[in-house]
Scaffold this active site. Structure first.
Site, mmCIF file in Angstrom:
data_model
loop_
_atom_site.group_PDB
_atom_site.id
_atom_site.type_symbol
_atom_site.label_atom_id
_atom_site.label_comp_id
_atom_site.label_asym_id
_atom_site.label_seq_id
_atom_site.Cartn_x
_atom_site.Cartn_y
_atom_site.Cartn_z
ATOM 1 N N ALA A 264 0.829 -1.213 0.000
ATOM 2 C CA ALA A 264 0.000 0.000 0.000
ATOM 3 C C ALA A 264 0.862 1.260 0.000
ATOM 4 C CB ALA A 264 -0.930 -0.004 1.210
ATOM 5 N N PRO A 265 0.400 2.318 -0.706
ATOM 6 C CA PRO A 265 -0.875 2.452 -1.424
ATOM 7 C C PRO A 265 -0.875 1.898 -2.840
ATOM 8 C CG PRO A 265 0.291 4.521 -1.493
ATOM 9 C CD PRO A 265 1.141 3.597 -0.679
ATOM 10 N N ASP A 287 -1.159 -6.164 1.971
ATOM 11 C CA ASP A 287 -1.169 -5.158 3.031
ATOM 12 C C ASP A 287 -2.035 -5.664 4.177
ATOM 13 O OD1 ASP A 287 -0.296 -2.139 3.514
ATOM 14 O OD2 ASP A 287 -2.261 -2.428 4.424
ATOM 15 N N ASP A 334 9.290 -3.651 0.190
ATOM 16 C CA ASP A 334 9.459 -2.216 0.468
ATOM 17 C C ASP A 334 8.977 -2.023 1.903
ATOM 18 O OD1 ASP A 334 10.111 0.467 -0.290
ATOM 19 O OD2 ASP A 334 7.974 0.886 -0.385
ATOM 20 N N CYS A 387 12.410 3.699 2.799
ATOM 21 C CA CYS A 387 12.487 5.148 2.578
ATOM 22 C C CYS A 387 13.144 5.823 3.782
ATOM 23 C CB CYS A 387 11.116 5.747 2.283
ATOM 24 S SG CYS A 387 9.862 5.387 3.534
#
Length: 449
Positions: A264-265, A287, A334, A387
């Site tokens: 997600a998203p 998710d 991720d 991130c």
């Protein structure tokens, strides 16, 4: 509240948004979007309100340091403190906004929302600021404290970045995170191509630069893109340059079976799906939250790849419930992370995250990698990305995984534009100061045959 809230007032709307973020823990981007949809402003006022909101959040520690010189530790109602911080932000950072306008409107808001004593206090503070000027940050002698206040980041983060990257790179990183975030679009090659999108942008008077970081990406320098027909038709999507590189590095083939374990998203899910041009190609996206699964599906439909995507409500650590071993050619993890690479876009997270959060996230990241390891085919690759730029969640997580899984090896992460290709490390770290993009980390873990 003494009198009715005046949402048509940009500064008052900014104050309400800041209260939601600072006092109630709302996400800044969601808070801004919700308020501006509910209380639309003319373009000039919308830009002012948005600038104040993100500016105060970005520079909060700096503004508090300055304000403290004028209130001497006096206990303030939260909204009064936020009002004063927003005024100081406008005085110092918004050169085109006249001081008298900031002063007058701030006093009027204090008058509407508070009692005569609060109005008088706010008036006195603002007049004192204009009369005396703001304290010089260069007078702070201790380096870490000065960097913390100057750049409005907690001291633990200054210390951690200095340990990991050295003093020079740390100062570059900290300076860069308070610069404006770029809006970047990725061209959806299922529906159009880069040349056609450029022609459409030119005709609409929207200005852009070609990305130095990612292929099929354009950095918007002037113009409104979210309301454009290109976006509505799903011919483009909003995605940071650094974030595009994770999928780029996967080198997805047309008939690959791919797992997007933390999807997600769905920005990376649809990027994967675009490459799955063979009818055998497919991506399963996971998710934990059902409402986010629906968001992934909506994103996939908008970009015309709905048939190539199956979204599941499932914790990535529980993949055994749905998938057999060696089901996938490639897997993207991720991973959930501290988001320290996103401080330019989500400035409030710098005040809520701690080093302990990073250490706890490392455990979750490793658990996800351990869970999906058996699901990739021999010779296949797990792409692990975050991130954040904290090594605890990046290199440390990767090395811990390799220590438990000798069947995997770390191979060099490659991108279409050969980003930082002369580096020594096989992993790829994009610092916010490298390209004025988000901070990002990507590694490629290949399973032995």
């Amino acid at each position: 509240m003494k009198t009715k809230f005046q949402p048509q007032n940009a500064r008052e709307l900014a104050l309400v948004a800041l209260e939601g973020v600072v006092e109630n823990g709302a996400y800044s981007n969601l808070q801004v979007d919700q308020l501006l949809k509910r209380y639309p402003l003319v373009d000039k006022d919308r830009r002012l309100a948005t600038n104040i909101i993100y500016g105060v959040l970005q520079h909060k520690l700096t503004l508090e340091y300055w304000l403290n010189a004028f209130v001497k530790g006096k206990r303030l109602d939260p909204w009064v403190k936020t009002l004063l911080l927003s005024a100081l932000y406008q005085y110092h950072y918004l050169e085109r906004v006249p001081d008298w306008a900031v002063t007058d409107e701030s006093i009027e808001i204090a008058k509407r929302r508070g009692n005569p004593g609060i109005r008088k206090f706010v008036t006195g503070v603002l007049h004192a600021v204009l009369r005396k000027g703001l304290p010089d940050l260069r007078q702070i002698k201790e380096r870490d404290l000065r960097l913390s206040i100057e750049n409005s980041v907690p001291r633990w983060l200054v210390n951690e970045l200095t340990t990991e990257y050295g003093e020079e790179d740390t100062e570059k990183i900290l300076q860069s995170i308070n610069e404006p975030a770029h809006q970047v679009i990725r061209v959806n090659t299922v529906k159009t191509d880069l040349t056609t999108v450029k022609q459409t942008l030119d005709a609409a008077g929207i200005e852009y630069q070609e990305s130095q970081v990612a292929q099929n990406a354009l950095v918007i320098t002037k113009g409104e893109i979210i309301s454009s027909d290109l976006f509505k038709r799903g011919e483009i999507t909003i995605q940071d340059e650094s974030a595009m590189l994770a999928v780029e590095s996967m080198d997805v083939k047309p008939d690959d079976k791919v797992l997007d374990a933390c999807a997600a998203p769905g920005g990376k899910t649809v990027q994967i799906a675009e490459a799955l041009t063979n009818e055998d190609g497919h991506v399963d996206a996971l998710d934990i939250h059902q409402h986010k699964v629906k968001l992934i599906e909506k994103n996939a439909r908008r970009l015309g790849v709905g048939k190539r995507v199956t979204a599941h409500s499932l914790d990535a650590r529980e993949v055994d419930q749905l998938f057999a071993d060696e089901s996938f050619d490639k897997i993207l993890v991720d991973a959930p992370c501290s988001g320290i690479g996103l401080l330019r876009r989500k400035p409030e997270i710098r005040y809520t995250k701690t080093l302990n959060d990073s250490q706890q996230l490392h455990k979750i990241q490793l658990a996800i990698l351990n869970a999906v390891a058996a699901k990739v085919k021999k010779g296949g690759i797990i792409t692990y990305s975050t991130c954040t730029i904290l090594r605890q969640e990046n290199e440390t997580t990767v090395q811990a995984f390799l220590a438990e899984h000798p069947e995997f090896e770390l191979v060099k992460t490659a991108t279409a534009r050969k980003v930082k290709d002369n580096r020594q490390s096989p992993t790829l770290t994009i610092l916010p100061s490298d390209f004025n993009s988000d901070g990002f980390f990507i590694s490629s873990l290949k399973k032995g045959i």
